[in-house]
Design a protein around this motif. Structure first.
Motif, PDB file in Angstrom:
ATOM      1  N   TRP A  73      10.047 -27.786 -16.919  1.00 24.46           N
ATOM      2  CA  TRP A  73      10.579 -27.736 -18.285  1.00 24.46           C
ATOM      3  C   TRP A  73      11.825 -28.601 -18.453  1.00 24.46           C
ATOM      4  O   TRP A  73      12.355 -28.742 -19.557  1.00 24.46           O
ATOM      5  N   ASP A  74      12.312 -29.198 -17.371  1.00 28.61           N
ATOM      6  CA  ASP A  74      13.531 -30.008 -17.423  1.00 28.61           C
ATOM      7  C   ASP A  74      13.263 -31.367 -18.086  1.00 28.61           C
ATOM      8  O   ASP A  74      12.231 -31.977 -17.836  1.00 28.61           O
ATOM      9  N   GLU A  75      14.223 -31.836 -18.885  1.00 30.02           N
ATOM     10  CA  GLU A  75      14.102 -33.151 -19.545  1.00 30.02           C
ATOM     11  C   GLU A  75      14.134 -34.289 -18.551  1.00 30.02           C
ATOM     12  O   GLU A  75      13.556 -35.351 -18.765  1.00 30.02           O
ATOM     13  N   GLU A  76      14.895 -34.100 -17.460  1.00 32.26           N
ATOM     14  CA  GLU A  76      15.036 -35.140 -16.440  1.00 32.26           C
ATOM     15  C   GLU A  76      14.278 -34.737 -15.177  1.00 32.26           C
ATOM     16  O   GLU A  76      13.757 -33.632 -15.087  1.00 32.26           O
ATOM     17  N   LEU A  77      14.259 -35.641 -14.206  1.00 34.59           N
ATOM     18  CA  LEU A  77      13.659 -35.346 -12.899  1.00 34.59           C
ATOM     19  C   LEU A  77      14.771 -35.329 -11.860  1.00 34.59           C
ATOM     20  O   LEU A  77      15.741 -36.078 -11.967  1.00 34.59           O
ATOM     21  N   GLU A  78      14.599 -34.483 -10.849  1.00 41.76           N
ATOM     22  CA  GLU A  78      15.583 -34.401  -9.770  1.00 41.76           C
ATOM     23  C   GLU A  78      14.865 -34.580  -8.444  1.00 41.76           C
ATOM     24  O   GLU A  78      13.735 -34.115  -8.284  1.00 41.76           O
ATOM     25  N   PHE A  79      15.518 -35.270  -7.510  1.00 41.01           N
ATOM     26  CA  PHE A  79      14.965 -35.475  -6.163  1.00 41.01           C
ATOM     27  C   PHE A  79      16.053 -35.201  -5.135  1.00 41.01           C
ATOM     28  O   PHE A  79      17.244 -35.388  -5.415  1.00 41.01           O
ATOM     29  N   TYR A  80      15.621 -34.772  -3.955  1.00 41.57           N
ATOM     30  CA  TYR A  80      16.553 -34.452  -2.864  1.00 41.57           C
ATOM     31  C   TYR A  80      16.091 -35.239  -1.654  1.00 41.57           C
ATOM     32  O   TYR A  80      14.929 -35.134  -1.257  1.00 41.57           O
ATOM     33  N   SER A  81      16.998 -36.027  -1.096  1.00 38.68           N
ATOM     34  CA  SER A  81      16.560 -36.998  -0.092  1.00 38.68           C
ATOM     35  C   SER A  81      17.435 -37.038   1.144  1.00 38.68           C
ATOM     36  O   SER A  81      18.641 -36.777   1.082  1.00 38.68           O
ATOM     37  N   ILE A  82      16.791 -37.392   2.240  1.00 41.45           N
ATOM     38  CA  ILE A  82      17.512 -37.692   3.467  1.00 41.45           C
ATOM     39  C   ILE A  82      18.014 -39.133   3.362  1.00 41.45           C
ATOM     40  O   ILE A  82      17.505 -39.912   2.567  1.00 41.45           O
ATOM     41  N   LYS A  83      19.064 -39.474   4.156  1.00 39.10           N
ATOM     42  CA  LYS A  83      19.492 -40.880   4.264  1.00 39.10           C
ATOM     43  C   LYS A  83      19.238 -41.288   5.708  1.00 39.10           C
ATOM     44  O   LYS A  83      19.832 -40.697   6.617  1.00 39.10           O
ATOM     45  N   VAL A  84      18.367 -42.238   5.902  1.00 39.16           N
ATOM     46  CA  VAL A  84      18.107 -42.727   7.253  1.00 39.16           C
ATOM     47  C   VAL A  84      18.678 -44.142   7.311  1.00 39.16           C
ATOM     48  O   VAL A  84      18.279 -44.996   6.518  1.00 39.16           O
ATOM     49  N   GLN A  85      19.624 -44.378   8.226  1.00 36.70           N
ATOM     50  CA  GLN A  85      20.343 -45.660   8.207  1.00 36.70           C
ATOM     51  C   GLN A  85      19.417 -46.862   8.388  1.00 36.70           C
ATOM     52  O   GLN A  85      19.630 -47.899   7.779  1.00 36.70           O
ATOM     53  N   ASP A  86      18.341 -46.698   9.181  1.00 33.20           N
ATOM     54  CA  ASP A  86      17.392 -47.809   9.294  1.00 33.20           C
ATOM     55  C   ASP A  86      16.062 -47.477   8.602  1.00 33.20           C
ATOM     56  O   ASP A  86      15.037 -48.086   8.888  1.00 33.20           O
ATOM     57  N   GLY A  87      16.091 -46.474   7.713  1.00 32.22           N
ATOM     58  CA  GLY A  87      14.880 -46.124   6.969  1.00 32.22           C
ATOM     59  C   GLY A  87      14.554 -47.218   5.965  1.00 32.22           C
ATOM     60  O   GLY A  87      15.451 -47.659   5.251  1.00 32.22           O
ATOM     61  N   PRO A  88      13.297 -47.662   5.907  1.00 30.33           N
ATOM     62  CA  PRO A  88      12.942 -48.762   5.004  1.00 30.33           C
ATOM     63  C   PRO A  88      13.385 -48.510   3.564  1.00 30.33           C
ATOM     64  O   PRO A  88      13.965 -49.384   2.929  1.00 30.33           O
ATOM     65  N   LEU A  89      13.154 -47.300   3.058  1.00 28.99           N
ATOM     66  CA  LEU A  89      13.544 -47.019   1.673  1.00 28.99           C
ATOM     67  C   LEU A  89      14.945 -46.409   1.585  1.00 28.99           C
ATOM     68  O   LEU A  89      15.788 -46.882   0.832  1.00 28.99           O
TER      69      LEU A  89
END
Ligand code: A2P
Length: 273
Positions: A73-89
């Motif tokens: 029901w939220d107007e926006e989208l939310e994401f929760y992410s890891i940070k991998v220093q050599d992660g491609p994305l």
């Protein structure tokens, strides 16, 4: 002499399926969350994921599967992410700022959905690390509380700081007036939160799997061990955790469900880049 045609005005390149980042929060040096605009046409079921990412240096989109952490029901989208220093994305994605664009393919899919489970009395959400993301959506879905008498979320992380996103989420849900209005006052009493850490001192230490084997979880929460008659479960975490808890759920007598064949539990891998 020859008149050259004026070069076409340089246009800001628009990404395919572009959405605009509206907020970024860094939780630890390994974790961040962000919000972005939501395509008007995007409908999804709580617990589903979409492919999101950035344009790669080779001009091709670099996409990964991310659970939508926000409620439908939220107007926006939310994401929760890891940070991998050599992660491609995530080596790049961790630097996004409000106003930046990301790519979001508006085709939600996934197994952690209410439709994949048979009716039950109590639902368990078992998460490790960023695996809490789909449950951040499900825990804000009124259906979770109308379908079940009791909702238990367990979250195991290495360190205390990694629990903060979940801790604030639970606090905000308990104070959410819209949810209280939708579901009825007292809905928050159904919600039980069970955070544990494995590599830093906290109020409850140990892997959730070990704590279940010892019976400590059930003692702490004052509930009986899981049974297929009363309990349903959704699992999202690292691969080793998923496999281990899946075996345990099978030992309790629960069977794996799917959209096409609802049963007692469902599993999905947390995003690791
Ligand atoms: P541990 O510290 O004992 O490895 P990660 O950050 O590596 O994805 O791990 C997130 C959490 O999941 C950590 O607390 C980790 O505990 C825990 N974990 C890893 N493997 C398992 C497993 N097989 N069963 C239960 N918990 C696990």
């Amino acid at each position: 002499h020859v008149t050259e045609a004026a070069a076409p005005a340089a246009k800001t390149p628009t990404l395919p399926d572009a959405q605009t980042v509206t907020e970024v929060r860094h939780w630890t040096d390994r974790l961040f969350s962000f919000r972005c605009t939501r395509p008007a046409s995007l409908r999804f079921r709580s617990g589903e994921f979409v492919m999101i990412g950035l344009m790669g240096d080779n001009g091709k989109p670099l996409l990964r599967a991310y659970s939508i952490a926000s409620p439908s029901w939220d107007e926006e989208l939310e994401f929760y992410s890891i940070k991998v220093q050599d992660g491609p994305l995530t080596s790049k994605l961790q630097h996004i700022k409000p106003g930046d664009q990301i790519i979001l393919r508006p085709k939600p899919v996934g197994t952690l959905v209410h439709d994949a489970l048979l009716p039950g009395r109590r639902i368990w959400f078992f998460a490790t690390g960023t695996g809490i993301a789909p449950f951040a959506s499900l825990l804000r879905d009124p259906q979770t509380y109308s379908d079940y008498e009791e909702v238990i979320i367990t979250h195991t992380c290495r360190e205390v700081g990694e629990l903060q996103y979940g801790k604030e989420l639970i606090e905000s849900i308990r104070q959410d007036e819209l949810l209280a209005e939708l579901i009825g006052e007292g809905f928050a009493d159904k919600l039980r939160y069970y955070p544990t850490t494995t590599r830093e001192e906290s109020a409850k230490m140990g892997r959730i799997t070990d704590l279940m084997r010892k019976g400590e979880v059930f003692e702490d929460l004052g509930v009986a061990p899981l049974s297929p008659e009363t309990d349903r479960a959704m699992v999202c975490g690292n691969l080793a955790f998923n496999l281990e808890i899946k075996d345990m759920l099978e030992e309790y007598g629960l069977e794996e469900g799917a959209n096409s064949k609802p049963a007692h539990y469902v599993v999905e891998k947390a995003f690791l880049d």
